[in-house]
Each structure stands twice: as C-alpha cells, then as structure tokens.
Write a protein that holds these residues in place. Sequence first.
Motif, mmCIF file in Angstrom:
data_model
loop_
_atom_site.group_PDB
_atom_site.id
_atom_site.type_symbol
_atom_site.label_atom_id
_atom_site.label_comp_id
_atom_site.label_asym_id
_atom_site.label_seq_id
_atom_site.Cartn_x
_atom_site.Cartn_y
_atom_site.Cartn_z
ATOM 1 N N GLY A 1 4.078 37.764 -26.314
ATOM 2 C CA GLY A 1 3.190 37.228 -27.313
ATOM 3 C C GLY A 1 3.632 37.149 -28.712
ATOM 4 O O GLY A 1 2.847 37.186 -29.448
ATOM 5 N N THR A 2 4.960 36.853 -28.822
ATOM 6 C CA THR A 2 5.716 36.898 -30.127
ATOM 7 C C THR A 2 6.182 35.581 -30.378
ATOM 8 O O THR A 2 6.905 34.942 -29.463
ATOM 9 N N THR A 3 6.377 35.175 -31.755
ATOM 10 C CA THR A 3 6.917 34.106 -31.928
ATOM 11 C C THR A 3 8.031 34.346 -33.157
ATOM 12 O O THR A 3 7.506 35.216 -33.959
ATOM 13 N N ALA A 27 13.310 31.247 -37.856
ATOM 14 C CA ALA A 27 14.329 31.433 -38.722
ATOM 15 C C ALA A 27 14.844 30.434 -39.584
ATOM 16 O O ALA A 27 14.731 29.316 -38.848
ATOM 17 N N GLU A 28 15.195 30.447 -40.915
ATOM 18 C CA GLU A 28 15.692 29.667 -41.657
ATOM 19 C C GLU A 28 16.867 30.010 -42.292
ATOM 20 O O GLU A 28 16.916 30.994 -43.038
ATOM 21 N N ARG A 29 17.984 29.132 -42.114
ATOM 22 C CA ARG A 29 19.284 29.400 -42.632
ATOM 23 C C ARG A 29 19.155 29.828 -44.155
ATOM 24 O O ARG A 29 18.744 28.918 -44.923
ATOM 25 N N GLY A 30 19.398 31.131 -44.587
ATOM 26 C CA GLY A 30 19.112 31.513 -46.005
ATOM 27 C C GLY A 30 17.890 31.896 -46.439
ATOM 28 O O GLY A 30 17.974 32.428 -47.448
ATOM 29 N N GLY A 31 17.015 32.011 -45.359
ATOM 30 C CA GLY A 31 15.419 32.144 -45.739
ATOM 31 C C GLY A 31 15.141 33.228 -44.970
ATOM 32 O O GLY A 31 14.063 33.766 -44.787
ATOM 33 N N GLY A 32 15.866 34.039 -44.044
ATOM 34 C CA GLY A 32 15.551 34.956 -43.235
ATOM 35 C C GLY A 32 14.826 34.745 -41.909
ATOM 36 O O GLY A 32 14.642 33.598 -41.465
ATOM 37 N N ALA A 33 14.633 35.743 -41.290
ATOM 38 C CA ALA A 33 14.023 35.550 -39.939
ATOM 39 C C ALA A 33 12.865 36.419 -39.839
ATOM 40 O O ALA A 33 12.562 37.416 -40.370
ATOM 41 N N TRP A 34 11.726 35.725 -39.353
ATOM 42 C CA TRP A 34 10.201 36.535 -39.330
ATOM 43 C C TRP A 34 9.494 36.275 -38.060
ATOM 44 O O TRP A 34 9.885 35.510 -36.976
ATOM 45 N N SER A 35 8.725 37.301 -37.776
ATOM 46 C CA SER A 35 7.927 37.252 -36.652
ATOM 47 C C SER A 35 6.458 38.041 -36.777
ATOM 48 O O SER A 35 6.428 38.940 -37.549
ATOM 49 N N ASP A 36 5.625 36.959 -36.600
ATOM 50 C CA ASP A 36 3.989 37.393 -36.763
ATOM 51 C C ASP A 36 3.802 37.681 -38.175
ATOM 52 O O ASP A 36 3.180 38.948 -38.393
ATOM 53 N N GLY A 37 4.673 36.964 -39.271
ATOM 54 C CA GLY A 37 4.497 37.589 -40.747
ATOM 55 C C GLY A 37 5.095 38.755 -41.044
ATOM 56 O O GLY A 37 5.069 39.105 -42.382
ATOM 57 N N ARG A 38 6.004 39.277 -40.501
ATOM 58 C CA ARG A 38 6.856 40.243 -40.759
ATOM 59 C C ARG A 38 8.478 39.951 -40.731
ATOM 60 O O ARG A 38 8.776 39.620 -39.798
#
Length: 80
Positions: free
Chosen positions: A20-22, A25-36
């Motif tokens: 249930g996780t998504t 990621a954006e190059r140069g913008g970080g990687a995120w999962s469920d707002g963290r």
Amino acid sequence: MALVVLGEVIVGGSHDPLAGTTVVAERGGGAWSDGRRLVAGGLASVASGGLSAFVEIDGGPWDYAAGSLAVREAGGGPPR
C-alpha cells in the motif's frame, strides 16, 4: 512509470499494492513516499525501507527506471 529524456530519468513513480505504498521521485528533487522524504542505501521498495535488496532476472530498463531514480534521489547508489 518513468519519464526518460535523452537517456536521463527525470521523474518516476512506483506503487506496491501489497504494501500500500507509493514512491515518487524527481531528478534533483528527492524521493518521497506517503509524504515523507526517503533516505536509502540501495529500487523503490529498497528506497522506502521495505526491502534490503532487490533482484530481478531478465528485466528491461523500463523495469528499473523509476526505482533507480528513487534510490539515487534518496541518497543510495553510485555517485552522479
């Protein structure tokens, strides 16, 4: 899913329906999962901490694009 421009992964996303996780990621913008923001050492489930390692045999670049960007943006993988 990922957007690749001139051989560079620009944005990517991956959803694990079992966990249930998504992960996005954006190059140069970080990687995120469920707002963290993610911090990782090594693909999408690895970046989110769901797995310690990931191995797929006979995969193509389309199988790794989003996850590899998430790992790199989370601080894992080889230096740029």
